[in-house]
Write a protein that holds these residues in place. Structure first.
Motif, PDB file in Angstrom:
ATOM      1  N   SER A   5       0.857  -1.185   0.000  1.00 32.14           N
ATOM      2  CA  SER A   5       0.000   0.000   0.000  1.00 32.14           C
ATOM      3  C   SER A   5       0.895   1.237   0.000  1.00 32.14           C
ATOM      4  O   SER A   5       1.707   1.425   0.906  1.00 32.14           O
ATOM      5  CB  SER A   5      -0.884  -0.009   1.251  1.00 32.14           C
ATOM      6  OG  SER A   5      -1.613   1.196   1.317  1.00 32.14           O
ATOM      7  N   PHE A   6       0.735   2.055  -1.030  1.00 31.57           N
ATOM      8  CA  PHE A   6       1.521   3.286  -1.154  1.00 31.57           C
ATOM      9  C   PHE A   6       0.705   4.414  -0.546  1.00 31.57           C
ATOM     10  O   PHE A   6      -0.379   4.747  -1.019  1.00 31.57           O
ATOM     11  CB  PHE A   6       1.834   3.562  -2.625  1.00 31.57           C
ATOM     12  CG  PHE A   6       2.714   4.758  -2.863  1.00 31.57           C
ATOM     13  CD1 PHE A   6       3.924   4.894  -2.206  1.00 31.57           C
ATOM     14  CD2 PHE A   6       2.332   5.742  -3.754  1.00 31.57           C
ATOM     15  CE1 PHE A   6       4.742   5.987  -2.442  1.00 31.57           C
ATOM     16  CE2 PHE A   6       3.139   6.835  -3.996  1.00 31.57           C
ATOM     17  CZ  PHE A   6       4.348   6.963  -3.337  1.00 31.57           C
ATOM     18  N   SER A   7       1.219   4.999   0.511  1.00 32.74           N
ATOM     19  CA  SER A   7       0.456   6.006   1.248  1.00 32.74           C
ATOM     20  C   SER A   7       0.202   7.275   0.447  1.00 32.74           C
ATOM     21  O   SER A   7      -0.735   8.008   0.737  1.00 32.74           O
ATOM     22  CB  SER A   7       1.178   6.343   2.560  1.00 32.74           C
ATOM     23  OG  SER A   7       2.469   6.869   2.277  1.00 32.74           O
ATOM     24  N   VAL A 107       8.894  11.959  -9.737  1.00 38.77           N
ATOM     25  CA  VAL A 107       9.395  11.916  -8.356  1.00 38.77           C
ATOM     26  C   VAL A 107       8.560  10.950  -7.524  1.00 38.77           C
ATOM     27  O   VAL A 107       9.100  10.102  -6.796  1.00 38.77           O
ATOM     28  CB  VAL A 107       9.383  13.332  -7.731  1.00 38.77           C
ATOM     29  CG1 VAL A 107       9.536  13.280  -6.227  1.00 38.77           C
ATOM     30  CG2 VAL A 107      10.482  14.187  -8.335  1.00 38.77           C
ATOM     31  N   LEU A 108       7.243  11.057  -7.647  1.00 40.78           N
ATOM     32  CA  LEU A 108       6.383  10.162  -6.869  1.00 40.78           C
ATOM     33  C   LEU A 108       6.492   8.716  -7.356  1.00 40.78           C
ATOM     34  O   LEU A 108       6.444   7.791  -6.534  1.00 40.78           O
ATOM     35  CB  LEU A 108       4.928  10.637  -6.930  1.00 40.78           C
ATOM     36  CG  LEU A 108       4.631  11.875  -6.089  1.00 40.78           C
ATOM     37  CD1 LEU A 108       3.214  12.364  -6.330  1.00 40.78           C
ATOM     38  CD2 LEU A 108       4.833  11.582  -4.608  1.00 40.78           C
ATOM     39  N   GLU A 109       6.638   8.517  -8.650  1.00 41.94           N
ATOM     40  CA  GLU A 109       6.812   7.155  -9.152  1.00 41.94           C
ATOM     41  C   GLU A 109       8.122   6.557  -8.644  1.00 41.94           C
ATOM     42  O   GLU A 109       8.161   5.374  -8.285  1.00 41.94           O
ATOM     43  CB  GLU A 109       6.776   7.135 -10.681  1.00 41.94           C
ATOM     44  CG  GLU A 109       5.388   7.318 -11.243  1.00 41.94           C
ATOM     45  CD  GLU A 109       5.367   7.422 -12.759  1.00 41.94           C
ATOM     46  OE1 GLU A 109       6.442   7.648 -13.375  1.00 41.94           O
ATOM     47  OE2 GLU A 109       4.270   7.282 -13.327  1.00 41.94           O
ATOM     48  N   ASN A 110       9.177   7.343  -8.615  1.00 41.20           N
ATOM     49  CA  ASN A 110      10.452   6.857  -8.086  1.00 41.20           C
ATOM     50  C   ASN A 110      10.330   6.515  -6.604  1.00 41.20           C
ATOM     51  O   ASN A 110      10.843   5.486  -6.147  1.00 41.20           O
ATOM     52  CB  ASN A 110      11.562   7.885  -8.302  1.00 41.20           C
ATOM     53  CG  ASN A 110      12.002   7.967  -9.744  1.00 41.20           C
ATOM     54  OD1 ASN A 110      11.739   7.082 -10.535  1.00 41.20           O
ATOM     55  ND2 ASN A 110      12.662   9.059 -10.092  1.00 41.20           N
ATOM     56  N   HIS A 114      10.872   2.833  -4.911  1.00 44.72           N
ATOM     57  CA  HIS A 114      11.785   2.565  -3.781  1.00 44.72           C
ATOM     58  C   HIS A 114      11.039   1.906  -2.630  1.00 44.72           C
ATOM     59  O   HIS A 114      11.562   0.989  -1.989  1.00 44.72           O
ATOM     60  CB  HIS A 114      12.458   3.852  -3.314  1.00 44.72           C
ATOM     61  CG  HIS A 114      13.503   4.356  -4.246  1.00 44.72           C
ATOM     62  ND1 HIS A 114      14.715   3.727  -4.424  1.00 44.72           N
ATOM     63  CD2 HIS A 114      13.515   5.424  -5.078  1.00 44.72           C
ATOM     64  CE1 HIS A 114      15.430   4.377  -5.306  1.00 44.72           C
ATOM     65  NE2 HIS A 114      14.723   5.413  -5.734  1.00 44.72           N
ATOM     66  N   ARG A 115       9.830   2.376  -2.374  1.00 45.55           N
ATOM     67  CA  ARG A 115       9.052   1.788  -1.282  1.00 45.55           C
ATOM     68  C   ARG A 115       8.626   0.362  -1.606  1.00 45.55           C
ATOM     69  O   ARG A 115       8.578  -0.484  -0.720  1.00 45.55           O
ATOM     70  CB  ARG A 115       7.850   2.663  -0.948  1.00 45.55           C
ATOM     71  CG  ARG A 115       8.283   3.949  -0.278  1.00 45.55           C
ATOM     72  CD  ARG A 115       7.165   4.640   0.400  1.00 45.55           C
ATOM     73  NE  ARG A 115       7.624   5.861   1.052  1.00 45.55           N
ATOM     74  CZ  ARG A 115       6.821   6.801   1.463  1.00 45.55           C
ATOM     75  NH1 ARG A 115       5.523   6.681   1.299  1.00 45.55           N
ATOM     76  NH2 ARG A 115       7.305   7.872   2.049  1.00 45.55           N
ATOM     77  N   VAL A 116       8.308   0.094  -2.862  1.00 42.16           N
ATOM     78  CA  VAL A 116       7.961  -1.275  -3.266  1.00 42.16           C
ATOM     79  C   VAL A 116       9.159  -2.181  -3.055  1.00 42.16           C
ATOM     80  O   VAL A 116       9.027  -3.297  -2.528  1.00 42.16           O
ATOM     81  CB  VAL A 116       7.496  -1.318  -4.744  1.00 42.16           C
ATOM     82  CG1 VAL A 116       7.487  -2.734  -5.280  1.00 42.16           C
ATOM     83  CG2 VAL A 116       6.125  -0.697  -4.893  1.00 42.16           C
TER      84      VAL A 116
END
Length: 166
Positions: A5-7, A107-110, A114-116
């Motif tokens: 889950s991406f916040s 930026v948000l996709e990067n 990284h979070r994934v």
């Protein structure tokens, strides 16, 4: 297995929407610029056709009419050139907005990527820990059985009741 889950997903969705809006606006601006350029091309073609027609004219009234038409075409061409300059400025502004929107999305996709990757590492670590716990508990259980079996054999060999060993 828990899902990722991406916040900031709602923010990413909003930024993508803004990027799509910017793409649409840029497309409209480029289309308007192309339309003005096409009009200028038609004016140039009309002028060239009129020059070709005027070559064979000898009547002064016809030549005067062609001259007036040239003036009208020149005025229209100058007007279109001014509009084209404005349209190019608008297009450049829309391109700048588009580039900025693309940067924000990137930026948000990067960050999401990284979070994934971090989530996958954590999940792999948890799975490895669970496997280690299973292996360790099986080894401990088999060791307890072996130790228990050895104690039972010692008790049987000593003939004691088992309380004296402990």
């Amino acid at each position: 297995m828990k899902r990722f889950s991406f916040s900031l997903q709602k923010v990413l969705d909003l930024r993508e929407f803004e990027k799509n809006q910017a793409q649409t606006e840029l497309g409209k601006a480029v289309s308007e610029e192309r339309k003005i350029q096409d009009t200028m091309d038609m004016i140039a073609q009309a002028r060239a056709a009129s020059v070709h027609e005027a070559d064979g004219m000898t009547d002064i009234r016809s030549l005067y009419g062609v001259n007036q038409y040239f003036k009208l075409l020149d005025q229209r061409r100058d007007q279109m050139a001014a509009e084209l300059a404005k349209a190019k400025l608008v297009t450049e502004e829309k391109r700048a907005v588009m580039r900025e929107a693309m940067k924000k999305v990137k930026v948000l996709e990067n960050l999401r990527e990284h979070r994934v990757m971090a989530w996958k590492k954590q999940l792999q670590k948890e799975e490895d820990d669970a496997i280690d716990d299973i292996v360790t508990s099986r080894f401990k259980n088999s060791s307890d059985i072996i130790v228990s079996g050895c104690i039972d054999e010692e008790i049987a060999a000593s003939g004691a009741d088992g309380d004296s060993l402990f």
